[in-house]
Design a protein around this motif. Structure first.
Motif, PDB file in Angstrom:
ATOM      1  N   SER A  65     -38.701  22.807   9.795  1.00  0.00           N
ATOM      2  CA  SER A  65     -38.224  21.913  10.853  1.00  0.00           C
ATOM      3  C   SER A  65     -36.813  21.421  10.542  1.00  0.00           C
ATOM      4  O   SER A  65     -35.987  21.262  11.446  1.00  0.00           O
ATOM      5  CB  SER A  65     -39.174  20.716  11.012  1.00  0.00           C
ATOM      6  OG  SER A  65     -40.420  21.137  11.514  1.00  0.00           O
ATOM      7  N   ILE A  96     -46.637  20.287  11.171  1.00  0.00           N
ATOM      8  CA  ILE A  96     -45.997  19.160  10.487  1.00  0.00           C
ATOM      9  C   ILE A  96     -46.902  17.926  10.473  1.00  0.00           C
ATOM     10  O   ILE A  96     -47.480  17.528  11.483  1.00  0.00           O
ATOM     11  CB  ILE A  96     -44.627  18.847  11.129  1.00  0.00           C
ATOM     12  CG1 ILE A  96     -43.738  18.072  10.160  1.00  0.00           C
ATOM     13  CG2 ILE A  96     -44.756  18.131  12.469  1.00  0.00           C
ATOM     14  CD1 ILE A  96     -42.275  18.080  10.511  1.00  0.00           C
ATOM     15  N   THR A 130     -41.697  14.170  10.164  1.00  0.00           N
ATOM     16  CA  THR A 130     -40.528  14.487  10.993  1.00  0.00           C
ATOM     17  C   THR A 130     -39.287  13.792  10.448  1.00  0.00           C
ATOM     18  O   THR A 130     -38.196  14.368  10.390  1.00  0.00           O
ATOM     19  CB  THR A 130     -40.784  14.076  12.456  1.00  0.00           C
ATOM     20  OG1 THR A 130     -41.959  14.737  12.935  1.00  0.00           O
ATOM     21  CG2 THR A 130     -39.599  14.437  13.342  1.00  0.00           C
ATOM     22  N   GLU A 138     -41.937  20.767   6.791  1.00  0.00           N
ATOM     23  CA  GLU A 138     -40.764  19.899   6.884  1.00  0.00           C
ATOM     24  C   GLU A 138     -39.468  20.673   6.641  1.00  0.00           C
ATOM     25  O   GLU A 138     -38.449  20.413   7.285  1.00  0.00           O
ATOM     26  CB  GLU A 138     -40.868  18.752   5.872  1.00  0.00           C
ATOM     27  CG  GLU A 138     -41.932  17.722   6.198  1.00  0.00           C
ATOM     28  CD  GLU A 138     -43.280  18.038   5.595  1.00  0.00           C
ATOM     29  OE1 GLU A 138     -44.068  17.109   5.369  1.00  0.00           O
ATOM     30  OE2 GLU A 138     -43.566  19.238   5.356  1.00  0.00           O
ATOM     31  N   GLN A 194     -47.469  12.464  10.949  1.00  0.00           N
ATOM     32  CA  GLN A 194     -46.589  13.387  11.668  1.00  0.00           C
ATOM     33  C   GLN A 194     -45.202  12.781  11.886  1.00  0.00           C
ATOM     34  O   GLN A 194     -44.186  13.474  11.802  1.00  0.00           O
ATOM     35  CB  GLN A 194     -47.234  13.775  12.997  1.00  0.00           C
ATOM     36  CG  GLN A 194     -48.478  14.641  12.826  1.00  0.00           C
ATOM     37  CD  GLN A 194     -49.296  14.764  14.103  1.00  0.00           C
ATOM     38  OE1 GLN A 194     -49.638  13.748  14.730  1.00  0.00           O
ATOM     39  NE2 GLN A 194     -49.615  15.968  14.496  1.00  0.00           N
ATOM     40  N   ARG A 195     -45.155  11.489  12.160  1.00  0.00           N
ATOM     41  CA  ARG A 195     -43.866  10.803  12.341  1.00  0.00           C
ATOM     42  C   ARG A 195     -43.080  10.789  11.024  1.00  0.00           C
ATOM     43  O   ARG A 195     -41.884  11.053  11.005  1.00  0.00           O
ATOM     44  CB  ARG A 195     -44.084   9.369  12.840  1.00  0.00           C
ATOM     45  CG  ARG A 195     -44.577   9.303  14.264  1.00  0.00           C
ATOM     46  CD  ARG A 195     -45.018   7.903  14.664  1.00  0.00           C
ATOM     47  NE  ARG A 195     -45.649   7.959  15.977  1.00  0.00           N
ATOM     48  CZ  ARG A 195     -45.008   7.805  17.125  1.00  0.00           C
ATOM     49  NH1 ARG A 195     -43.715   7.533  17.132  1.00  0.00           N
ATOM     50  NH2 ARG A 195     -45.646   7.896  18.266  1.00  0.00           N
ATOM     51  N   VAL A 236     -40.269  12.281  19.001  1.00  0.00           N
ATOM     52  CA  VAL A 236     -41.601  12.734  18.581  1.00  0.00           C
ATOM     53  C   VAL A 236     -42.559  12.541  19.756  1.00  0.00           C
ATOM     54  O   VAL A 236     -42.345  11.667  20.602  1.00  0.00           O
ATOM     55  CB  VAL A 236     -42.131  11.940  17.364  1.00  0.00           C
ATOM     56  CG1 VAL A 236     -41.385  12.304  16.102  1.00  0.00           C
ATOM     57  CG2 VAL A 236     -42.085  10.439  17.612  1.00  0.00           C
ATOM     58  N   LYS A 257     -43.963  22.776  14.540  1.00  0.00           N
ATOM     59  CA  LYS A 257     -44.304  21.395  14.905  1.00  0.00           C
ATOM     60  C   LYS A 257     -45.819  21.197  14.930  1.00  0.00           C
ATOM     61  O   LYS A 257     -46.307  20.083  14.771  1.00  0.00           O
ATOM     62  CB  LYS A 257     -43.689  21.075  16.267  1.00  0.00           C
ATOM     63  CG  LYS A 257     -43.740  19.613  16.662  1.00  0.00           C
ATOM     64  CD  LYS A 257     -42.917  19.409  17.915  1.00  0.00           C
ATOM     65  CE  LYS A 257     -42.995  17.999  18.456  1.00  0.00           C
ATOM     66  NZ  LYS A 257     -42.146  17.815  19.636  1.00  0.00           N
TER      67      LYS A 257
END
Length: 600
Positions: free
Chosen positions: A117, A71, A155, A114, A151-152, A143, A68
């Motif tokens: 994750s 990312i 995710t 990614e 970053q959003r 988040v 994380k």
């Protein structure tokens, strides 16, 4: 079809679902309600969760954690460079994208954050499906409130690769506020401060709660502050101590660093309940053992600057909200790192010794709130969720670069979302026929110090003297924080637009599709391994059952010898092939041979 809420954490992840009028936290196959966010690659399989974390000391170069923290970031990000020095695995530069090389099935593989994750998210999906007995595709993923747009989006891409339809995203402290509010069902209006300090990120959010209505007033935080940083301080401390004691520098010894990190994490946890903790590692380097310890006071001193930063964020968020600290009714602790006594002590003192609320599980609250929010997005038809309302805010200001490369803020931070804002732009030169719009987010005066989101061009502006060419720009942010920008030329009606989704450093549609295909291959291989393991266990069980039943059945000496020989042969064959890729047909053939002998 059920929907789920997933808390994708730096250190641990958690999944929950709303059913039968309540949220249920879902335990994994080991019975634990949180799952380590670890992925490990061995020669013949991929491990996720507890099994992967257990592999970290022996297979450190191929066991991935804290992903994380990568990312949505670039390789040259200072925090990425600092983190990689303390990780057992490697991170390489691919066009300024951080990627992770591993050895799997005797082949070299390179993964982007990614994808890793997505493997954790898929484990959460599988955990939910096993519990619910149904296929799950719709999910809300949490988040950190201070995650930027890159970053959003990264995710969300991870969710897509995992085979999930991400119906929404929710800020972690907001999800925790939902959990707290639904648990208490406050009738009167209350101002609640959520203090969310996890393994890798820190958020503070102030929420006004009334019944089942949640209105976020302000949010602040740090996407690179948490328990992993406290571990790093301990690691650095013992690197220095070991060098002083034995003259050995382990800074470049990844195996030694990994072993040291494991015991430092254990020591940190122990110091939450004890004033002393031992730190011991046999043969750390050069044949020397590390034999030391750490006091709670020393631990607090090493991390005091980090602890102070959390309090500074609380103060700034209160200022942004316009609410005095005396008017905060509840302070709610969320995240595993809030178990640290010094952090609680500093918070209590700041809020004039108000009792901190620990009524919700700090490890599960975020997933709880995400599941409730997911249910509200799909149906919401339940008495518990009647009149449910959630209004969140954007964490960072969004704007356009002006001619002097200054940040022209269009949507200030802590604006309630969803939102729409119009902005008028004019040409800067005579007869200018096109305009390039560069979009940024951040709080600095100059755009070069903020985060670039994307750029697009509007053409076909009728020639005219400078300042007479007019363009209207619409900024629109949806409830998940995704930004869409559209520009319209006033006279001709020409328009151009961009959804801030795929700027440099992010995955293209082609890359995502390729990763989805790769994820499907992993799923198939995992299923094959599962079936192979099941078949091997069945063969072993049958062999032992034949061995046990031989004494209960009348058999000739020759029959007993023949059966015993076959049982011994099969058990030996299983023993030497347990870690080798055995064909299912071979397993079935072996079982058939024994069955035939037994039946005869």
């Amino acid at each position: 079809m059920p929907t789920i809420g997933i808390d994708l954490g730096t250190t641990n992840s958690c999944v929950a679902a709303f059913r039968n009028g309540r949220v249920e936290i879902i335990a994994n196959d080991r019975g634990n309600r949180v799952t380590p966010s670890y992925v490990s690659f061995t020669m013949d399989e991929r491990l996720v969760g507890e099994a992967a974390k257990e592999d970290v000391t022996s297979n450190y170069t191929n066991t991935l954690c804290q992903i994380k923290r990568l990312i949505g970031r670039t390789y040259d990000d200072p925090s990425v460079q600092a983190d990689t020095k303390l990780w057992g695995f490697s991170v390489i530069d691919d066009d300024n994208k951080p990627k992770i090389p591993v050895i799997h099935s005797y082949k070299s593989n390179i993964f982007c954050p990614e994808q890793i994750s997505a493997m954790v998210l898929e484990e959460m999906k599988n955990t939910a499906e096993a519990f619910l007995g149904e296929t799950v595709t719709d999910a809300v993923i949490t988040v950190p409130a201070y995650f930027n747009d890159a970053q959003r989006k990264a995710t969300r891409d991870a969710g897509e690769i995992a085979g999930l339809n991400v119906i929404g995203m929710i800020n972690e402290p907001t999800a925790a506020a939902v959990a707290y509010g639904l648990d208490r069902q406050c009738k009167s209006e209350r101002n609640v401060l959520i203090f969310d300090l996890g393994g890798g990120t820190f958020d503070v959010t102030i929420v006004e709660i009334k019944g089942r209505k949640f209105f976020v007033k302000a949010t602040g935080g740090d996407t690179h502050l948490g328990g992993e940083d406290f571990d790093n301080k301990l690691v650095e401390h013992f690197i220095s101590e070991f060098k002083q004691q034995h003259g050995e520098n382990i800074s470049d010894n990844k195996r030694a660093l990994n072993r040291l990190r494991v015991v430092c994490e254990e020591a940190k946890r122990k110091l939450s309940s004890s004033t002393q903790a031992k730190v011991q590692v046999d043969a750390l380097q050069g044949g020397y053992d590390l034999r030391s310890g750490i006091s709670r006071a020393k631990f607090e001193n090493l991390n005091f600057d980090y602890f102070k930063r959390t309090l500074d964020t609380v103060k700034n968020t209160l200022t942004d909200s316009g609410i005095e600290k005396e008017n905060i009714d509840d302070v709610v602790l969320v995240g595993g790192s809030t178990r640290i006594p010094k952090i609680r002590e500093m918070l209590e003192k700041f809020f004039d010794y108000m009792e901190l609320k620990r009524t919700i599980n700090p490890d599960e609250a975020v997933a709880y709130g995400a599941a409730a929010y997911a249910f509200s997005l799909v149906t919401g038809k339940d008495t518990v969720m009647e009149e449910f309302v959630l209004q969140d805010v954007i964490p960072l200001s969004i704007g356009i670069e002006n001619k002097s490369r200054e940040m022209g803020v269009i949507i200030p931070r802590n604006t309630t979302i969803p939102t729409k804002k119009w902005n008028n732009r004019q040409t800067l030169k005579d007869n200018q026929e096109k305009m390039i719009l560069k979009i940024f987010e951040g709080e600095r005066a100059l755009t070069k110090e903020n985060h670039f989101l994307g750029a697009f061009t509007i053409s076909g502006i009728p020639p005219a003297p400078r300042k007479e060419g007019k363009v209207r720009v619409l900024f629109e942010i949806n409830a998940s924080g995704i930004l869409h920008v559209k520009a319209i030329e006033k006279i001709t009606g020409n328009s151009s637009e961009i959804t801030i989704a795929r700027d440099k450093g992010r995955l293209s549609e082609r890359e995502i599709k390729q990763m989805v295909r790769e994820a499907e291959k992993f799923r198939q291989k995992d299923e094959e391994l599962k079936q192979r393991s099941k078949a091997m266990n069945a063969l072993e069980d049958f062999a032992y059952s034949v061995k046990d039943k031989m004494s209960q059945k009348y058999l000739t000496t020759r029959q007993k010898e023949s059966l015993m020989s076959k049982v011994t042969e099969i058990l030996h064959w299983l023993d030497i092939n347990k870690k080798e890729p055995v064909e299912m047909s071979h397993l079935e053939a072996k079982k058939k041979e024994l069955e035939q002998l037994w039946n005869d």
